[in-house]
Design a protein around this motif. Structure first.
Motif, PDB file in Angstrom:
ATOM      1  N   UNK A   1       0.851  -1.200   0.000  1.00 44.10           N
ATOM      2  CA  UNK A   1       0.000   0.000   0.000  1.00 44.10           C
ATOM      3  C   UNK A   1       0.887   1.250   0.000  1.00 44.10           C
ATOM      4  N   UNK A   2       0.673   2.177  -0.932  1.00 42.31           N
ATOM      5  CA  UNK A   2       1.568   3.338  -1.040  1.00 42.31           C
ATOM      6  C   UNK A   2       1.168   4.467  -0.106  1.00 42.31           C
ATOM      7  N   UNK A   3       2.031   5.467  -0.043  1.00 38.20           N
ATOM      8  CA  UNK A   3       1.654   6.732   0.582  1.00 38.20           C
ATOM      9  C   UNK A   3       1.227   7.683  -0.524  1.00 38.20           C
ATOM     10  N   UNK A   4       0.412   8.666  -0.162  1.00 35.92           N
ATOM     11  CA  UNK A   4      -0.093   9.639  -1.117  1.00 35.92           C
ATOM     12  C   UNK A   4       0.549  10.996  -0.867  1.00 35.92           C
ATOM     13  N   UNK A   5       0.802  11.715  -1.934  1.00 39.83           N
ATOM     14  CA  UNK A   5       1.442  13.032  -1.856  1.00 39.83           C
ATOM     15  C   UNK A   5       0.654  14.011  -2.722  1.00 39.83           C
ATOM     16  N   UNK A   6       0.856  15.319  -2.540  1.00 36.65           N
ATOM     17  CA  UNK A   6       0.214  16.284  -3.444  1.00 36.65           C
ATOM     18  C   UNK A   6       0.701  16.078  -4.879  1.00 36.65           C
ATOM     19  N   UNK A   7      -0.194  15.972  -5.834  1.00 36.89           N
ATOM     20  CA  UNK A   7       0.184  15.771  -7.229  1.00 36.89           C
ATOM     21  C   UNK A   7      -0.527  16.780  -8.129  1.00 36.89           C
ATOM     22  N   UNK A   8       0.058  17.003  -9.287  1.00 35.32           N
ATOM     23  CA  UNK A   8      -0.538  17.909 -10.275  1.00 35.32           C
ATOM     24  C   UNK A   8      -1.712  17.247 -10.975  1.00 35.32           C
TER      25      UNK A   8
ATOM     26  N   UNK B   1      -2.427  25.015 -14.579  1.00 33.96           N
ATOM     27  CA  UNK B   1      -3.605  24.143 -14.676  1.00 33.96           C
ATOM     28  C   UNK B   1      -3.581  23.054 -13.603  1.00 33.96           C
ATOM     29  N   UNK B   2      -4.102  23.385 -12.434  1.00 36.21           N
ATOM     30  CA  UNK B   2      -4.092  22.464 -11.297  1.00 36.21           C
ATOM     31  C   UNK B   2      -5.476  21.876 -11.011  1.00 36.21           C
ATOM     32  N   UNK B   3      -6.369  21.864 -12.009  1.00 37.37           N
ATOM     33  CA  UNK B   3      -7.726  21.410 -11.731  1.00 37.37           C
ATOM     34  C   UNK B   3      -7.814  19.904 -11.479  1.00 37.37           C
ATOM     35  N   UNK B   4      -6.801  19.150 -11.851  1.00 35.31           N
ATOM     36  CA  UNK B   4      -6.803  17.711 -11.591  1.00 35.31           C
ATOM     37  C   UNK B   4      -5.880  17.329 -10.428  1.00 35.31           C
ATOM     38  N   UNK B   5      -5.426  18.314  -9.702  1.00 38.30           N
ATOM     39  CA  UNK B   5      -4.521  18.039  -8.583  1.00 38.30           C
ATOM     40  C   UNK B   5      -5.265  17.335  -7.457  1.00 38.30           C
ATOM     41  N   UNK B   6      -4.555  16.448  -6.788  1.00 38.94           N
ATOM     42  CA  UNK B   6      -5.134  15.709  -5.672  1.00 38.94           C
ATOM     43  C   UNK B   6      -4.019  14.954  -4.951  1.00 38.94           C
ATOM     44  N   UNK B   7      -4.350  14.433  -3.771  1.00 35.66           N
ATOM     45  CA  UNK B   7      -3.441  13.509  -3.114  1.00 35.66           C
ATOM     46  C   UNK B   7      -3.486  12.191  -3.880  1.00 35.66           C
ATOM     47  N   UNK B   8      -2.342  11.733  -4.361  1.00 33.33           N
ATOM     48  CA  UNK B   8      -2.246  10.492  -5.127  1.00 33.33           C
ATOM     49  C   UNK B   8      -0.826   9.964  -4.986  1.00 33.33           C
ATOM     50  N   UNK B   9      -0.560   8.838  -5.619  1.00 35.08           N
ATOM     51  CA  UNK B   9       0.801   8.308  -5.597  1.00 35.08           C
ATOM     52  C   UNK B   9       1.716   9.228  -6.401  1.00 35.08           C
TER      53      UNK B   9
END
Length: 346
Positions: free
Chosen positions: A233-240, A260-268
């Motif tokens: 199981x990974x950790x999640x970080x701020x992503x673009x 263009x940060x509209x798809x940014x979210x915590x993800x791998x």
């Protein structure tokens, strides 16, 4: 002679003829196709992409008549009287974007999001993650949650999207993107990942894309989905969330910038590399340059996760691109699956 639908073109086909049809389907006025020594004359799905779509001239500036009055009121409350607006929206995007020129000469961008989720993500990113990246990203000036609109500062630079960059310049862009990705991924503390739902979403996208998949694609994607569930199981970080050349600017002095940060979210962290990895095919120097800027190599588990997430994004892109007449997105998906079929080992 025969008639064929644009989403079911015959084979074989001359590569530059296919490039022209792809440009037509994308609504672009022109394309350049580079035929190099050793290249096949015939179009090869999943082969090296030599086509560069060229945007048409920007629409002429207007006095703002195309800007809905509620958005004009919102924007002028934020930046003062607007003397000129220009619609600079992407053809395929659901969002609308205008470049605003103030009466005093300043420039900003007004964006109206297609949905609430995109609006909330972009606002959150500009408020929490983006400030740590400094002048390399826009700054949020104002938001209107009812209209799902934001005003952000303008960035100087030219887009590398569709440009035939020389190897040294492109490696410089990749190294700069590596630095930006590293800074973004460290912008806030990591979070533990919850249970994975990859299998369900992959199954849905496979069903939608099945008529357009090559032999072996479905089996490959399903195998990678099973492998993904078995990874730690990974950790999640701020992503673009959409790290690719079309969201990048290169200044005259060589600074790489991101918008263009509209798809940014915590993800791998690897999820941010998926679309950029398309530019690495056949170019190990670009991958090396990105990782040099990123500051570290990927672990074996991350390499495996990147393959899995690339396959998921590819089949999703094929499903979306074929349904919405977007050949660029669909072809990127086909290229990715072709690359994974060659390199994947069960």
């Amino acid at each position: 002679m025969g008639w064929y639908p644009l989403d079911a073109l015959p084979e074989p086909m001359v590569a530059y003829c296919r490039a022209g049809l792809d440009a037509y389907r994308a609504g672009m006025p022109a394309a350049v196709h580079f035929q190099r020594l050793g290249d096949l004359v015939a179009y090869e799905a999943g082969g090296v992409d030599r086509t560069r779509l060229l945007p048409g001239p920007p629409p002429p500036p207007t006095d703002g008549a195309d800007l809905p009055e509620p958005l004009r009121v919102f924007a002028e409350r934020a930046v003062g009287r607007i003397a000129r607006t220009t619609d600079v929206s992407w053809t395929r995007a659901g969002a609308r974007v205008w470049r605003l020129t103030g009466s005093g000469g300043g420039t900003w961008y007004l964006k109206r999001h297609a949905g609430q989720l995109f609006h909330d993500r972009e606002v959150a990113a500009y408020r929490t993650w983006a400030p740590g990246l400094g002048r390399r990203v826009p700054r949020l000036v104002a938001r209107d949650p009812v209209a799902r609109a934001v005003v952000v500062t303008a960035l100087a630079g030219r887009s590398p999207h569709g440009m035939d960059l020389d190897p040294a310049t492109e490696a410089h862009v990749q190294r700069g993107l590596g630095r930006l990705a590293a800074a973004l991924h460290r912008a806030c503390p990591e979070r533990p990942a919850g249970p994975s739902s990859a299998t369900d979403s992959v199954k849905r996208h496979v069903e939608e894309a099945r008529p357009h998949l090559a032999s072996g694609d479905e089996e490959l994607v399903r195998a990678l989905a099973r492998a993904y569930e078995d990874l730690p199981r990974p950790v999640l970080v701020p992503t673009h969330g959409d790290l690719q050349y079309r969201n990048v600017l290169l200044t005259d002095d060589g600074e790489v910038r991101l918008f263009d940060f509209e798809r940014s979210e915590y993800a791998t962290a690897t999820r941010d590399l998926v679309r950029l990895a398309d530019t690495w095919t056949g170019r190990p120097d670009l991958r090396a340059a990105f990782l040099d800027g990123y500051g570290r190599r990927l672990t074996p588990v991350e390499e495996r996760r990147l393959d899995c997430e690339s396959a998921f994004d590819a089949v999703s892109g094929i499903a979306y691109g074929t349904a919405h007449g977007d050949p660029e997105v669909a072809e990127r998906g086909h290229r990715t699956l072709y690359r994974l079929r060659v390199t994947h080992r069960p």
